[in-house]
Motif scaffolding. Structure first.
Motif, PDB file in Angstrom:
ATOM      1  N   PRO A 133     -65.782 -18.269  25.997  1.00 48.11           N
ATOM      2  CA  PRO A 133     -65.210 -17.335  26.973  1.00 48.11           C
ATOM      3  C   PRO A 133     -63.752 -17.594  27.308  1.00 48.11           C
ATOM      4  CG  PRO A 133     -66.776 -18.854  28.007  1.00 48.11           C
ATOM      5  CD  PRO A 133     -66.926 -19.012  26.535  1.00 48.11           C
ATOM      6  N   GLN A 134     -63.299 -18.859  27.191  1.00 50.29           N
ATOM      7  CA  GLN A 134     -61.898 -19.127  27.503  1.00 50.29           C
ATOM      8  C   GLN A 134     -60.968 -18.349  26.572  1.00 50.29           C
ATOM      9  OE1 GLN A 134     -64.324 -21.470  27.241  1.00 50.29           O
ATOM     10  NE2 GLN A 134     -63.768 -23.360  28.294  1.00 50.29           N
ATOM     11  N   THR A 135     -61.198 -18.473  25.258  1.00 44.52           N
ATOM     12  CA  THR A 135     -60.340 -17.777  24.302  1.00 44.52           C
ATOM     13  C   THR A 135     -60.451 -16.269  24.472  1.00 44.52           C
ATOM     14  OG1 THR A 135     -60.695 -19.594  22.736  1.00 44.52           O
ATOM     15  CG2 THR A 135     -59.719 -17.574  21.865  1.00 44.52           C
ATOM     16  N   ASN A 136     -61.639 -15.788  24.774  1.00 42.65           N
ATOM     17  CA  ASN A 136     -61.819 -14.362  25.027  1.00 42.65           C
ATOM     18  C   ASN A 136     -60.975 -13.916  26.216  1.00 42.65           C
ATOM     19  OD1 ASN A 136     -63.972 -12.402  26.857  1.00 42.65           O
ATOM     20  ND2 ASN A 136     -63.281 -11.674  24.863  1.00 42.65           N
ATOM     21  N   GLU A 137     -60.945 -14.727  27.259  1.00 47.43           N
ATOM     22  CA  GLU A 137     -60.159 -14.366  28.438  1.00 47.43           C
ATOM     23  C   GLU A 137     -58.665 -14.407  28.126  1.00 47.43           C
ATOM     24  OE1 GLU A 137     -59.937 -15.290  33.235  1.00 47.43           O
ATOM     25  OE2 GLU A 137     -61.237 -16.487  31.942  1.00 47.43           O
ATOM     26  N   TYR A 138     -58.221 -15.395  27.355  1.00 48.84           N
ATOM     27  CA  TYR A 138     -56.806 -15.455  26.974  1.00 48.84           C
ATOM     28  C   TYR A 138     -56.420 -14.220  26.156  1.00 48.84           C
ATOM     29  CZ  TYR A 138     -57.535 -20.372  28.183  1.00 48.84           C
ATOM     30  OH  TYR A 138     -57.871 -21.537  28.824  1.00 48.84           O
ATOM     31  N   ALA A 139     -57.329 -13.784  25.285  1.00 51.06           N
ATOM     32  CA  ALA A 139     -57.058 -12.592  24.476  1.00 51.06           C
ATOM     33  C   ALA A 139     -56.888 -11.367  25.368  1.00 51.06           C
ATOM     34  CB  ALA A 139     -58.179 -12.378  23.468  1.00 51.06           C
ATOM     35  N   LEU A 140     -57.742 -11.248  26.381  1.00 53.31           N
ATOM     36  CA  LEU A 140     -57.650 -10.101  27.283  1.00 53.31           C
ATOM     37  C   LEU A 140     -56.387 -10.176  28.148  1.00 53.31           C
ATOM     38  CD1 LEU A 140     -61.382  -9.684  28.390  1.00 53.31           C
ATOM     39  CD2 LEU A 140     -60.108  -8.406  26.660  1.00 53.31           C
ATOM     40  N   VAL A 141     -55.939 -11.389  28.487  1.00 54.27           N
ATOM     41  CA  VAL A 141     -54.667 -11.532  29.199  1.00 54.27           C
ATOM     42  C   VAL A 141     -53.524 -11.041  28.314  1.00 54.27           C
ATOM     43  CG1 VAL A 141     -53.008 -13.198  30.139  1.00 54.27           C
ATOM     44  CG2 VAL A 141     -55.429 -13.409  30.687  1.00 54.27           C
ATOM     45  N   ALA A 142     -53.583 -11.384  27.022  1.00 57.12           N
ATOM     46  CA  ALA A 142     -52.558 -10.912  26.081  1.00 57.12           C
ATOM     47  C   ALA A 142     -52.550  -9.388  26.002  1.00 57.12           C
ATOM     48  CB  ALA A 142     -52.799 -11.521  24.700  1.00 57.12           C
ATOM     49  N   VAL A 143     -53.734  -8.778  25.997  1.00 53.41           N
ATOM     50  CA  VAL A 143     -53.830  -7.313  25.967  1.00 53.41           C
ATOM     51  C   VAL A 143     -53.228  -6.722  27.238  1.00 53.41           C
ATOM     52  CG1 VAL A 143     -55.422  -5.351  25.952  1.00 53.41           C
ATOM     53  CG2 VAL A 143     -55.836  -7.309  24.455  1.00 53.41           C
ATOM     54  N   ALA A 144     -53.508  -7.333  28.392  1.00 52.79           N
ATOM     55  CA  ALA A 144     -52.956  -6.853  29.657  1.00 52.79           C
ATOM     56  C   ALA A 144     -51.431  -6.920  29.647  1.00 52.79           C
ATOM     57  CB  ALA A 144     -53.524  -7.670  30.815  1.00 52.79           C
TER      58      ALA A 144
ATOM     59  N   PHE B 250     -52.281 -18.949  38.286  1.00 52.12           N
ATOM     60  CA  PHE B 250     -53.488 -18.557  37.562  1.00 52.12           C
ATOM     61  C   PHE B 250     -54.697 -19.339  38.074  1.00 52.12           C
ATOM     62  CE2 PHE B 250     -50.724 -16.347  34.767  1.00 52.12           C
ATOM     63  CZ  PHE B 250     -51.504 -15.490  34.000  1.00 52.12           C
ATOM     64  N   TYR B 251     -54.494 -20.618  38.344  1.00 52.30           N
ATOM     65  CA  TYR B 251     -55.587 -21.475  38.808  1.00 52.30           C
ATOM     66  C   TYR B 251     -56.162 -20.972  40.133  1.00 52.30           C
ATOM     67  CZ  TYR B 251     -57.988 -25.769  40.303  1.00 52.30           C
ATOM     68  OH  TYR B 251     -58.921 -26.670  40.731  1.00 52.30           O
TER      69      TYR B 251
ATOM     70  N   LEU C  44     -62.010 -17.158  37.305  1.00 51.01           N
ATOM     71  CA  LEU C  44     -62.606 -18.151  36.399  1.00 51.01           C
ATOM     72  C   LEU C  44     -61.599 -19.081  35.723  1.00 51.01           C
ATOM     73  CD1 LEU C  44     -65.394 -15.995  34.665  1.00 51.01           C
ATOM     74  CD2 LEU C  44     -65.588 -17.488  36.659  1.00 51.01           C
ATOM     75  N   PHE C  45     -60.302 -18.828  35.893  1.00 47.58           N
ATOM     76  CA  PHE C  45     -59.311 -19.669  35.219  1.00 47.58           C
ATOM     77  C   PHE C  45     -59.417 -21.109  35.691  1.00 47.58           C
ATOM     78  CE2 PHE C  45     -55.137 -21.336  34.132  1.00 47.58           C
ATOM     79  CZ  PHE C  45     -54.886 -20.733  32.902  1.00 47.58           C
ATOM     80  N   ASN C  46     -59.821 -21.324  36.946  1.00 44.07           N
ATOM     81  CA  ASN C  46     -59.911 -22.680  37.473  1.00 44.07           C
ATOM     82  C   ASN C  46     -61.150 -23.420  36.982  1.00 44.07           C
ATOM     83  OD1 ASN C  46     -61.620 -21.020  38.895  1.00 44.07           O
ATOM     84  ND2 ASN C  46     -61.255 -21.969  40.888  1.00 44.07           N
TER      85      ASN C  46
END
Length: 264
Positions: free
Chosen positions: A96-107, A254-255, A260-262
């Protein structure tokens, strides 16, 4: 497992190849971009380490961005639906971490489309909302029970110091030009003061690095280049966590405020 790894490498490379074509690159640029994205040191160190699943969600990122760009151009809900489907497939890869980073990149990409490409705020808003809502619906079968399960895992109770172990340092930037620097796979006290090599291996090849840096001279003519450079800086600072004052401010934001980043 070998077939799984091969398919994800191919998936990521093809996605970047077609995405670069959509942005107007000719075949040499497409090929170099595909190789740099899917076959850099970080990817292959993960293969060596046995944690390729960390890269797997990112293999879908070029496909998500492709759909977002088509949605911005064509104004068709089909591309938003496909982008949501690819986002869900990224989630189902299991990291899920990498998935969330990918969605941040999309945003950040959508934000850049609004600021520099003339896309209306309304279009950007509805595309972003459609991606998030569609992804949430498609992943609910796993996401809802995981929300309860994850609170019983050890990482849910990690503190600030636990989350900043093996963070990126200025010394780690040297791996961009010296891929074997600190590559003893040691821990934080590894050779030459470099963090755990598996966490910071970032060599993408000299040709892609040269093209990336040299392209900055076109930032006035192509604002997207300057925006991508800023995104690269943002992610690098996030990876540095509390290494310096600037990265600490960004990481702490972000934290404290990003869902969930934290717990990453």
């Amino acid at each position: 497992m070998t077939l799984d790894y091969f398919c994800h490498l191919l998936l990521g490379a093809l996605g970047m190849y077609y995405l670069m074509g959509l942005w107007g690159a000719r075949w040499p640029g497409r090929l170099i971009s595909a190789m740099a994205f899917a076959m850099g040191a970080y990817t292959f160190v993960r293969l060596y380490q046995g944690q390729f699943v960390i890269f797997s969600p990112a293999a879908w990122l070029p496909w998500i961005l492709y759909c977002v760009e088509r949605a911005l151009r064509d104004k068709k809900i089909l591309w938003v639906a496909l982008g949501a489907a690819f986002s869900a497939l990224s989630f189902f890869e299991g990291h899920p971490q990498t998935n969330e980073y990918a969605l941040v990149a999309v945003a950040l990409y959508l934000l850049g489309a609004w600021l520099f490409k003339g896309a209306s705020f309304k279009s950007v808003f509805w595309i972003g909302l459609g991606l998030v809502a569609g992804c949430a619906v498609l992943t609910a079968v796993a996401l809802l029970p995981q929300m309860e399960y994850v609170q019983s895992t050890n990482r849910w109770h990690f503190n600030y110091d636990d989350l900043t172990v093996d963070h990126y340092t200025p010394l780690d930037l040297s791996i961009f030009v010296d891929p074997f620097r600190g590559s003893n796979m040691g821990g934080r006290s590894g050779s030459e003061g470099i963090s755990s090599y598996t966490e910071v291996a970032n060599f993408i090849g000299f040709i892609p690095l040269f093209l990336f840096v040299s392209s900055l001279r076109f930032w006035r003519r192509t604002p997207r280049i300057a925006w991508f450079f800023l995104i690269a800086v943002i992610f690098t600072l996030l990876a540095m966590t509390n290494e310096n004052a600037v990265s600490k401010v960004l990481f702490d934001f972000f934290y404290n405020y990003f869902p969930l980043f934290n717990h990453h």
